[in-house]
Design a protein around this motif. Structure first.
Motif, PDB file in Angstrom:
ATOM      1  N   HIS A 104      -8.276   5.413  13.693  1.00  0.00           N
ATOM      2  CA  HIS A 104      -7.664   6.113  14.571  1.00  0.00           C
ATOM      3  C   HIS A 104      -6.075   5.783  14.050  1.00  0.00           C
ATOM      4  O   HIS A 104      -5.182   6.743  14.014  1.00  0.00           O
ATOM      5  N   ARG A 105      -5.745   4.750  13.927  1.00  0.00           N
ATOM      6  CA  ARG A 105      -4.535   4.150  13.358  1.00  0.00           C
ATOM      7  C   ARG A 105      -4.309   5.112  12.082  1.00  0.00           C
ATOM      8  O   ARG A 105      -2.986   5.366  11.675  1.00  0.00           O
ATOM      9  N   ILE A 106      -5.057   5.219  10.972  1.00  0.00           N
ATOM     10  CA  ILE A 106      -4.933   5.703   9.699  1.00  0.00           C
ATOM     11  C   ILE A 106      -4.739   7.254  10.194  1.00  0.00           C
ATOM     12  O   ILE A 106      -3.723   7.920   9.604  1.00  0.00           O
ATOM     13  N   GLY A 200       2.510  -0.496   4.956  1.00  0.00           N
ATOM     14  CA  GLY A 200       3.594   0.013   6.004  1.00  0.00           C
ATOM     15  C   GLY A 200       4.038   1.136   5.547  1.00  0.00           C
ATOM     16  O   GLY A 200       4.974   1.814   6.158  1.00  0.00           O
ATOM     17  N   VAL A 201       4.001   1.558   4.245  1.00  0.00           N
ATOM     18  CA  VAL A 201       4.591   2.799   3.677  1.00  0.00           C
ATOM     19  C   VAL A 201       3.786   3.964   3.520  1.00  0.00           C
ATOM     20  O   VAL A 201       2.774   3.850   3.030  1.00  0.00           O
ATOM     21  N   GLY A 202       4.296   5.150   4.113  1.00  0.00           N
ATOM     22  CA  GLY A 202       3.457   6.376   3.636  1.00  0.00           C
ATOM     23  C   GLY A 202       2.118   6.294   4.490  1.00  0.00           C
ATOM     24  O   GLY A 202       1.015   6.775   3.811  1.00  0.00           O
ATOM     25  N   THR A 209      -6.203   0.746   2.351  1.00  0.00           N
ATOM     26  CA  THR A 209      -6.015   1.983   2.384  1.00  0.00           C
ATOM     27  C   THR A 209      -4.967   2.614   0.880  1.00  0.00           C
ATOM     28  O   THR A 209      -4.542   3.676   0.981  1.00  0.00           O
ATOM     29  N   VAL A 210      -4.630   1.512   0.159  1.00  0.00           N
ATOM     30  CA  VAL A 210      -4.078   1.897  -1.084  1.00  0.00           C
ATOM     31  C   VAL A 210      -5.136   2.680  -2.101  1.00  0.00           C
ATOM     32  O   VAL A 210      -6.232   1.958  -2.550  1.00  0.00           O
ATOM     33  N   ALA A 211      -5.202   3.834  -2.163  1.00  0.00           N
ATOM     34  CA  ALA A 211      -6.380   4.527  -2.674  1.00  0.00           C
ATOM     35  C   ALA A 211      -6.140   4.633  -4.020  1.00  0.00           C
ATOM     36  O   ALA A 211      -6.784   5.752  -4.744  1.00  0.00           O
ATOM     37  N   TRP A 212      -5.508   4.015  -5.014  1.00  0.00           N
ATOM     38  CA  TRP A 212      -5.780   4.087  -6.375  1.00  0.00           C
ATOM     39  C   TRP A 212      -7.198   4.198  -6.963  1.00  0.00           C
ATOM     40  O   TRP A 212      -8.258   3.695  -6.245  1.00  0.00           O
TER      41      TRP A 212
END
Length: 365
Positions: A104-106, A200-202, A209-212
């Motif tokens: 939910h936070r995402i 915390g950015v974007g 959740t860094v989706a590289w």
């Protein structure tokens, strides 16, 4: 022998419409994960399974086949189909998120992106000695990510229409704050500093959740390659696992010899990913050894030459050859889906999705 593990994500879909069905809770309750771990994913219509650690492809194939058969049977008992595809054929206007605080936070952070973020992927983890070795592997593997995507495109439809792309999932992923090929890193400290600075950015709530399309695992000593769509059947998953392991092994051997990784400009890699998502193996791909477009199959042949020694050491050479020959005959998952829908409409596509889910033999398809 260098170890590897596989994460597969699956959709549960309503058989008549092939739209996602939010029954993951019910199906998950009845599933036996075997030696792996089955969990919820971002959407209430998704499941993810992380396998145990393997050293050979045959072991991985047997494990994946057993679990997929169990999942298919369990899903059927709940009145839905389990499918392997990067996007569902059709989708509701907005998905139902899994009821968990993190999801939910995402969702609140990415807002309208959630409506189209109905995607499933295949991830391969390859063991590395430490994070320094992992960064050396990342710097080498990143330039081959467009080629791996071209081999594994399996999401040609979106909201009931053909997109003209092999991997529409890759297009949807471009809406995320961080995606695509990772940058090159100086060392492990540089990697850790830069990935943590993104939190915390974007809408990036944590490093997960860094989706590289390739990154280091925060939990295990592995390089994780995340470029591939979820797959119709087991053959492309096994091919992806073998090639990914070979790329990592080759990268570490090159580093020991003092051989520098290929240097390809980030904007060129980004454009190459887009082209691979559109054309798959049908047209041209970026050859990272020359930084020029070449016929896709010629680029795949170049990749095989690069990792030939690693494939031979692992005993994967003959199997990879057979899997590539099968891919040549049957086409990517996207090509198979498009043919099935063209010849049989929704019924034909449904038949393919259902019959291929547990298919694993090279002769199949």
């Amino acid at each position: 022998m260098t170890t590897f593990g596989i994460e597969e994500e699956y959709f549960l879909v309503e058989p008549r419409t092939l739209r996602p069905a939010s029954l993951a809770d019910s199906v998950l309750t009845d599933l036996d994960p075997g030696r792996g771990a089955v969990t919820h994913e971002f959407l209430a219509s998704q499941l993810e399974r992380a396998t145990a650690v393997f050293t050979d492809l045959a072991e991985a194939e047997a494990d994946l086949h057993k679990f997929r058969a169990d999942l298919a049977s369990t899903a059927h008992a709940h009145g839905v189909l389990a499918v392997g595809a990067g996007t569902p054929f059709d989708a509701h206007p907005a998905p139902t998120l899994t009821d968990a605080p993190r999801y939910h936070r995402i969702g609140s952070g990415v807002r309208g992106v959630v409506r189209d973020h109905q995607i499933c992927a295949t991830h391969v983890h390859v063991g590395v000695p430490n994070r320094e070795a992992g960064v050396r592997a990342l710097n080498a593997v990143r330039v081959w990510l467009p080629t791996l995507l071209a081999l594994t495109g399996n999401s040609p439809f979106w909201r009931g229409r053909s997109t003209g792309f092999d991997s529409w999932r890759a297009v949807i992923m471009r809406r995320w704050a961080t995606t695509g090929c990772p940058p090159a890193f100086a060392d492990a400290n540089d990697y850790d500093r830069r990935i943590r600075r993104l939190v915390g950015v974007g809408g990036t709530v944590d490093t997960a959740t860094v989706a590289w399309y390739a990154r280091l695992s925060e939990l295990h000593p592995t390089v994780e390659v995340r470029v591939a769509d979820a797959q119709l059947d087991l053959a492309p998953t096994l091919l992806l696992a073998a090639l990914t392991r070979a790329l990592v092994v080759t990268a570490l051997a090159d580093a020991e010899r003092g051989t520098r990784p290929l240097d390809v400009e980030p904007e060129l890699l980004d454009a190459a990913l887009w082209q691979a998502s559109r054309d798959g193996l049908r047209g041209e791909l970026l050859d990272p050894t020359t930084r020029t477009l070449e016929p896709a199959r010629a680029v795949v042949a170049t990749l095989l030459r690069q990792v030939d020694e690693a494939l031979h050491q692992a005993g994967d050479g003959p199997r990879v050859t057979a899997l590539l020959e099968r891919l040549e005959r049957a086409g990517t998952g996207a090509r198979q889906q498009q043919r099935a829908f063209h010849h049989g409409g929704l019924s034909g596509l449904r038949g393919l999705l259902e019959s291929s889910f547990t298919r694993g033999e090279i002769s199949g398809g």
